[in-house]
Motif scaffolding. Structure first.
Motif, short mmCIF file in Angstrom:
data_model
loop_
_atom_site.label_atom_id
_atom_site.label_comp_id
_atom_site.label_asym_id
_atom_site.label_seq_id
_atom_site.Cartn_x
_atom_site.Cartn_y
_atom_site.Cartn_z
N ASN A 58 30.23 -38.74 -10.98
CA ASN A 58 30.64 -38.31 -9.64
C ASN A 58 31.97 -38.95 -9.23
N TYR A 61 34.80 -37.46 -11.18
CA TYR A 61 35.10 -36.13 -10.64
C TYR A 61 35.95 -36.24 -9.37
N LYS A 65 39.72 -34.91 -9.07
CA LYS A 65 39.96 -33.87 -8.07
C LYS A 65 41.06 -34.30 -7.10
N CYS A 110 33.04 -29.71 -14.65
CA CYS A 110 32.33 -30.12 -13.43
C CYS A 110 32.02 -28.93 -12.53
N ASP A 111 32.93 -27.97 -12.50
CA ASP A 111 32.74 -26.79 -11.65
C ASP A 111 31.61 -25.90 -12.18
N ILE A 116 27.23 -32.69 -11.16
CA ILE A 116 27.91 -33.28 -10.00
C ILE A 116 27.00 -33.09 -8.79
N GLU A 118 25.76 -32.92 -4.77
CA GLU A 118 26.28 -32.13 -3.64
C GLU A 118 27.28 -32.92 -2.80
N ARG A 121 30.55 -32.91 -4.61
CA ARG A 121 31.17 -31.57 -4.53
C ARG A 121 31.85 -31.38 -3.18
N LYS A 122 31.15 -31.77 -2.12
CA LYS A 122 31.73 -31.62 -0.78
C LYS A 122 32.97 -32.49 -0.63
#
Length: 194
Positions: A58, A61, A65, A110-111, A116, A118, A121-122
């Protein structure tokens, strides 16, 4: 100061090893022991920086990102015209995906995985806010189709991941003409036809 730098270096090596191993083996075939070995640290060292594998993935990621979106929006201004702003962002994303292939491949993985969580992701989506704001403005002005941001992203941005992967495999070489054609296809898929 030297101790702090050593700590930062270890953490960065763990992040880099995670990206390489996930790209080559997938999430589930990337045990912590392999990550530690590739990063040249003891397996116990990982737990000084991360709670567990989920936390490591996480955080990796979110960091990747953030790097991706910082690059994408570096020269973007919020008051740019819709099409000019989108074109600038799109080309910056394309440039990142082609120059930072390892990081871009990690994000693509990851997408497309439930690995990953939630919350992460947010957090990742928040980094895309300038693009989402541009689309909202474009919808309001009747320039961008009134579609979900997920659909806009799927049609306009996700094809770049496919092109990056086919180039990395050696199946297709993106040149300036191909990039312009890809951009025109992306723009054509989200703009309101008049």
């Amino acid at each position: 100061m030297a101790k702090l730098q050593k700590s930062i270096d270890k953490r960065n090596r763990l992040i880099k090893a995670t990206i390489q191993l996930v790209n080559n083996n997938g999430f589930h075939a990337t045990p912590m022991s392999k990550i530690a070995k590739m990063a040249n640290v003891s397996p116990a060292t990982i737990y000084l920086y991360f709670k567990n594998k989920q936390d490591l993935v996480n955080q990796t990621y979110i960091e990747v990102k953030a790097k991706y979106t910082a690059y994408a929006f570096e020269t973007y201004k919020n008051d740019m015209p819709i099409e000019a702003g989108f074109k600038l962002i799109w080309y910056r994303i394309a440039d990142f995906k082609l120059k930072e292939c390892e990081n871009a491949m990690f994000l693509a993985q990851c997408d497309n995985t439930p690995m990953i969580d939630e919350a992460s992701r947010k957090e990742g989506i928040k980094h895309l806010q300038p693009l989402l704001d541009l689309w909202a403005r474009g919808k309001k002005e009747g320039i961008i189709k009134p579609l979900s941001d997920y659909l806009l992203y799927a049609y306009a941005i996700n094809p770049l991941s496919f092109l990056m992967i086919t180039q990395k495999r050696g199946d297709f070489q993106l040149d300036e003409t191909h990039l312009e054609e890809a951009y025109q296809s992306a723009w054509g898929s989200i703009k309101v036809c008049k």
